[in-house]
Design a protein around this motif. Structure first.
Motif, PDB file in Angstrom:
ATOM      1  N   ILE A 182       0.874  -1.173   0.000  1.00 13.08           N
ATOM      2  CA  ILE A 182       0.000   0.000   0.000  1.00 13.08           C
ATOM      3  C   ILE A 182       0.907   1.218   0.000  1.00 13.08           C
ATOM      4  CG2 ILE A 182      -1.811   1.255   1.211  1.00 13.08           C
ATOM      5  CD1 ILE A 182      -2.700  -1.422   2.414  1.00 13.08           C
ATOM      6  N   ARG A 183       0.774   2.050  -1.030  1.00 11.21           N
ATOM      7  CA  ARG A 183       1.749   3.106  -1.270  1.00 11.21           C
ATOM      8  C   ARG A 183       1.093   4.475  -1.368  1.00 11.21           C
ATOM      9  NH1 ARG A 183       4.953   0.115  -6.276  1.00 11.21           N
ATOM     10  NH2 ARG A 183       5.769  -1.652  -5.073  1.00 11.21           N
ATOM     11  N   PRO A 184       1.867   5.539  -1.191  1.00 12.97           N
ATOM     12  CA  PRO A 184       1.357   6.875  -1.517  1.00 12.97           C
ATOM     13  C   PRO A 184       0.934   6.904  -2.980  1.00 12.97           C
ATOM     14  CG  PRO A 184       3.407   7.037  -0.276  1.00 12.97           C
ATOM     15  CD  PRO A 184       3.231   5.589  -0.633  1.00 12.97           C
ATOM     16  N   SER A 185      -0.178   7.534  -3.258  1.00 14.59           N
ATOM     17  CA  SER A 185      -0.732   7.493  -4.609  1.00 14.59           C
ATOM     18  C   SER A 185      -1.240   8.861  -5.017  1.00 14.59           C
ATOM     19  CB  SER A 185      -1.858   6.456  -4.688  1.00 14.59           C
ATOM     20  OG  SER A 185      -2.897   6.775  -3.776  1.00 14.59           O
ATOM     21  N   GLU A 186      -1.604   8.942  -6.279  1.00 12.89           N
ATOM     22  CA  GLU A 186      -2.039  10.213  -6.837  1.00 12.89           C
ATOM     23  C   GLU A 186      -3.144   9.971  -7.854  1.00 12.89           C
ATOM     24  OE1 GLU A 186       0.438  12.546  -9.883  1.00 12.89           O
ATOM     25  OE2 GLU A 186       0.901  13.571  -7.974  1.00 12.89           O
ATOM     26  N   PHE A 187      -4.143  10.833  -7.874  1.00 18.53           N
ATOM     27  CA  PHE A 187      -5.207  10.741  -8.869  1.00 18.53           C
ATOM     28  C   PHE A 187      -4.839  11.556 -10.107  1.00 18.53           C
ATOM     29  CE2 PHE A 187      -7.570   9.556  -5.068  1.00 18.53           C
ATOM     30  CZ  PHE A 187      -8.300   8.483  -5.539  1.00 18.53           C
ATOM     31  N   SER A 188      -5.279  11.046 -11.261  1.00 17.04           N
ATOM     32  CA  SER A 188      -5.017  11.722 -12.529  1.00 17.04           C
ATOM     33  C   SER A 188      -6.316  11.848 -13.316  1.00 17.04           C
ATOM     34  CB  SER A 188      -3.996  10.931 -13.357  1.00 17.04           C
ATOM     35  OG  SER A 188      -2.748  10.880 -12.711  1.00 17.04           O
ATOM     36  N   ARG A 189      -6.281  12.697 -14.298  1.00 11.49           N
ATOM     37  CA  ARG A 189      -7.409  12.802 -15.235  1.00 11.49           C
ATOM     38  C   ARG A 189      -7.107  11.967 -16.475  1.00 11.49           C
ATOM     39  NH1 ARG A 189      -9.727  19.060 -15.313  1.00 11.49           N
ATOM     40  NH2 ARG A 189     -10.161  19.174 -13.054  1.00 11.49           N
ATOM     41  N   LYS A 190      -8.011  11.058 -16.783  1.00  8.69           N
ATOM     42  CA  LYS A 190      -7.920  10.213 -17.974  1.00  8.69           C
ATOM     43  C   LYS A 190      -8.903  10.803 -18.984  1.00  8.69           C
ATOM     44  CE  LYS A 190      -8.646   5.371 -19.347  1.00  8.69           C
ATOM     45  NZ  LYS A 190      -9.056   4.021 -18.844  1.00  8.69           N
ATOM     46  N   ASN A 191      -8.393  11.453 -20.001  1.00  4.14           N
ATOM     47  CA  ASN A 191      -9.225  12.221 -20.916  1.00  4.14           C
ATOM     48  C   ASN A 191      -9.715  11.386 -22.086  1.00  4.14           C
ATOM     49  OD1 ASN A 191      -8.802  15.269 -20.023  1.00  4.14           O
ATOM     50  ND2 ASN A 191      -6.841  14.199 -19.817  1.00  4.14           N
ATOM     51  N   TYR A 192     -11.008  11.424 -22.319  1.00  2.00           N
ATOM     52  CA  TYR A 192     -11.586  10.815 -23.521  1.00  2.00           C
ATOM     53  C   TYR A 192     -12.955  11.446 -23.759  1.00  2.00           C
ATOM     54  CZ  TYR A 192     -14.484   7.917 -20.398  1.00  2.00           C
ATOM     55  OH  TYR A 192     -15.382   7.481 -19.456  1.00  2.00           O
ATOM     56  N   PHE A 193     -13.428  11.362 -24.994  1.00  2.00           N
ATOM     57  CA  PHE A 193     -14.674  12.039 -25.354  1.00  2.00           C
ATOM     58  C   PHE A 193     -15.731  10.994 -25.685  1.00  2.00           C
ATOM     59  CE2 PHE A 193     -11.109  14.810 -26.261  1.00  2.00           C
ATOM     60  CZ  PHE A 193     -11.456  15.927 -25.514  1.00  2.00           C
ATOM     61  N   TYR A 194     -16.568  10.743 -24.720  1.00  2.00           N
ATOM     62  CA  TYR A 194     -17.615   9.737 -24.873  1.00  2.00           C
ATOM     63  C   TYR A 194     -18.720  10.099 -23.890  1.00  2.00           C
ATOM     64  CZ  TYR A 194     -19.178   5.081 -26.365  1.00  2.00           C
ATOM     65  OH  TYR A 194     -19.866   4.051 -26.945  1.00  2.00           O
ATOM     66  N   PRO A 195     -19.970   9.940 -24.259  1.00  2.00           N
ATOM     67  CA  PRO A 195     -21.059  10.468 -23.412  1.00  2.00           C
ATOM     68  C   PRO A 195     -21.293   9.734 -22.093  1.00  2.00           C
ATOM     69  CG  PRO A 195     -21.941   9.314 -25.330  1.00  2.00           C
ATOM     70  CD  PRO A 195     -20.472   9.450 -25.546  1.00  2.00           C
ATOM     71  N   ASP A 196     -20.561   8.627 -21.811  1.00  2.00           N
ATOM     72  CA  ASP A 196     -20.794   7.955 -20.530  1.00  2.00           C
ATOM     73  C   ASP A 196     -20.161   8.711 -19.367  1.00  2.00           C
ATOM     74  OD1 ASP A 196     -18.104   7.385 -20.850  1.00  2.00           O
ATOM     75  OD2 ASP A 196     -18.336   5.211 -20.817  1.00  2.00           O
ATOM     76  N   GLN A 197     -19.382   9.770 -19.656  1.00  2.00           N
ATOM     77  CA  GLN A 197     -18.822  10.613 -18.599  1.00  2.00           C
ATOM     78  C   GLN A 197     -19.012  12.055 -19.036  1.00  2.00           C
ATOM     79  OE1 GLN A 197     -18.454   9.606 -15.790  1.00  2.00           O
ATOM     80  NE2 GLN A 197     -16.370   9.540 -14.973  1.00  2.00           N
ATOM     81  N   ALA A 198     -19.921  12.735 -18.341  1.00  2.00           N
ATOM     82  CA  ALA A 198     -20.367  14.050 -18.822  1.00  2.00           C
ATOM     83  C   ALA A 198     -19.230  15.061 -18.902  1.00  2.00           C
ATOM     84  CB  ALA A 198     -21.472  14.578 -17.903  1.00  2.00           C
ATOM     85  N   LYS A 199     -18.214  14.933 -18.018  1.00  2.00           N
ATOM     86  CA  LYS A 199     -17.143  15.928 -18.007  1.00  2.00           C
ATOM     87  C   LYS A 199     -16.015  15.605 -18.994  1.00  2.00           C
ATOM     88  CE  LYS A 199     -15.130  13.812 -13.786  1.00  2.00           C
ATOM     89  NZ  LYS A 199     -16.178  13.215 -12.977  1.00  2.00           N
ATOM     90  N   ASP A 200     -16.161  14.501 -19.734  1.00  2.00           N
ATOM     91  CA  ASP A 200     -15.201  14.103 -20.773  1.00  2.00           C
ATOM     92  C   ASP A 200     -13.841  13.693 -20.212  1.00  2.00           C
ATOM     93  OD1 ASP A 200     -16.911  14.241 -22.903  1.00  2.00           O
ATOM     94  OD2 ASP A 200     -16.413  16.323 -23.387  1.00  2.00           O
ATOM     95  N   TYR A 201     -13.800  13.358 -18.959  1.00  2.00           N
ATOM     96  CA  TYR A 201     -12.606  12.731 -18.397  1.00  2.00           C
ATOM     97  C   TYR A 201     -13.027  11.904 -17.190  1.00  2.00           C
ATOM     98  CZ  TYR A 201     -12.599  16.518 -14.872  1.00  2.00           C
ATOM     99  OH  TYR A 201     -12.951  17.387 -13.872  1.00  2.00           O
TER     100      TYR A 201
END
Length: 484
Positions: A72-91
């Motif tokens: 279990i390690r220190p971690s970081e969140f990232s934005r995974k960008n793609y354009f598809y309507p299943d995620q309204a914010k496009d990432y």
């Protein structure tokens, strides 16, 4: 499968965490609600909204990592960008190069270990429904989107490409599901989409070390589909290679009704998603004390529970008993067996009843408290109930959720017969079947079953089969001794 080739399989398993709310907002996390009722500006990505991490989701993710022997390690969140309507914010907010859990392993029931590369956190996407004849995007007239699932906390568990057979893949997914449920982090319900499997599969000539070109099969929602999809895809790739064709790296869809995979799109690489650190979330670094509490709080995992049941049997389990042990642990009924064995009930009897009579009612959601289970089997092993009567009593207790098995037995007319009554019944049966009795006394053992069945019918199944058998054997012995 062609024995000149072998499969190389890696599995990516997405499991939804059973938190009360979503990963970055306070919206309700629930399956089956009306579409688009559990949404807010944050999970819809509206301007000005900010994500806030769900602490319970982090703890659940750490439980999964600990159960899979990960660091279990220190971690970081990232934005995974793609354009598809299943995620309204496009990432999608996910973990990329700094996952929470890494470098673990999962041991299959046969002792084979599959490496776990990572088990990282991310948010789920919305659910698209394509309206058209096939239900697929390429034939859809239009699509509907439900954002209730968007933002639900997920852990994605990525295995090393260590799996070589369909049987191993199914065993891995099954064992992982049991671990997820045992940690309390997920309900593992594949039919509801709370556990979904993506399979990366390639083939190579037996004896070679180089990997072939892999294809990813998306969103397999049952062990049966997983097995069928792998078999089909391996055969497809082998046929291509043996005809001098080329396997292209791509993402494929499994069509359950047609029994085949179909191309969806070329396989994306990490750079296609343009990952960058999520600017609205600080790095996640659970301290050592929190990690220790999580590890110490883990209960027994499925392998440990199976070992307890095997030990209670007092010897190496048979194949049938091994199957029963797996079924009982998978359904979470092993506590019934250990309670019964601890109370002096034969473990083999308790295992059989839990794996059959109790398990048969599990699909209906019926449960049985350990006290009722133990009392019923104590009556059976003590001779107050026959096996048939015990099963009938268990059925009633399961429907009622418990109760007094002695009262249920009396209500069903299963009072034990007195020895005088049983003796009179056998006297009458023997007198009415002199030829069969003579053959039984002479050693024709198969006639025992005929006399037992007749005794059960004559007593309206109130007689105990074991007692009938014992009395018949005693009478035969006396008859043989008298004649000699």
């Amino acid at each position: 499968m062609n024995t000149d080739w072998e499969m190389v399989i890696g599995l990516e398993v997405h499991c939804e965490l059973q938190t009360a709310t979503k990963l970055f907002c306070g919206c309700r996390n629930a399956f089956g609600d009306e579409p688009n009722v559990n949404v807010c500006p944050t999970c819809l990505g509206l301007p000005g909204s900010l994500p806030v991490i769900n602490e319970q989701a982090v703890e659940f993710a750490m439980r999964i990592g600990a159960a899979l022997h990960c660091d279990i390690r220190p971690s970081e969140f990232s934005r995974k960008n793609y354009f598809y309507p299943d995620q309204a914010k496009d990432y999608q907010i996910s973990q990329y190069d700094l996952p929470l859990n890494a470098d673990g392993w999962l041991e299959l029931p046969d002792g084979f270990r599959v490496g776990v590369t990572r088990a990282h956190m991310e948010e789920d996407t919305g659910k698209l429904t394509h309206i058209g004849a096939s239900g697929r995007i390429n034939a859809a007239l239009h699509a509907l989107v439900d954002y209730n699932r968007s933002g639900v906390p997920l852990v994605e568990i990525v295995s090393e490409p260590d799996i070589r057979t369909v049987a191993q893949a199914r065993a891995y997914a099954s064992e992982l599901r049991g671990i997820l449920v045992a940690t309390g982090a997920s309900d593992g319900r594949m039919e509801e989409g709370s556990m979904r499997v993506d399979a990366n599969v390639s083939v190579r000539p037996v004896g070679t070390d180089a990997f072939g070109t892999r294809c990813e099969i998306k969103n397999l929602n049952s062990l049966r589909s997983l097995g069928r999809a792998l078999e089909y895809e391996a055969a497809r790739q082998i046929a291509l290679l043996e005809s001098s064709g080329t396997v292209h790296q791509e993402t494929r869809h499994w069509d359950e009704s047609a029994g085949r995979t179909e191309s969806m799109r070329s396989k994306e690489e990490a750079n296609d998603y343009r990952y960058f650190p999520e600017p609205d979330l600080v790095p996640l670094a659970p301290n050592a004390a929190w990690q220790e509490r999580v590890r110490d709080g883990l209960g027994a995992m499925p392998a440990d529970r199976r070992a307890v049941l095997a030990s209670a049997l007092g010897g190496a389990p048979t194949r049938a008993e091994t199957d029963q042990i797996h079924a009982v642990v998978d359904l979470g009924h092993d506590g019934l067996v250990t309670a019964a064995a601890g109370a002096g009930v034969p473990a083999k009897l308790a295992l059989a009843r839990a794996a059959n009579e109790v398990a048969a009612q599990s699909d209906a959601g019926l449960q049985l408290d350990p006290a009722s289970f133990v009392s019923t089997l104590a009556m059976e092993s003590g001779g107050q109930l026959s096996a048939t009567q015990s099963k009938a009593v268990l059925g009633v207790l399961l429907e009622r959720g418990g109760g007094d098995p002695a009262a249920v037995a009396k209500e069903m007319g299963f009072e034990a017969l007195g020895s005088d009554t049983l003796g009179a019944v056998l006297d009458e049966l023997i007198a009415s079947r002199p030829d069969e009795w003579a053959r039984f006394v002479a050693g024709e053992d198969k006639l025992m079953g005929i006399f037992i069945q007749a005794a059960m019918e004559a007593t309206e199944r109130k007689a105990n089969g074991k007692e009938v058998a014992a009395e018949l054997s005693a009478r035969r012995g006396s008859e043989v001794a008298r004649r000699s």
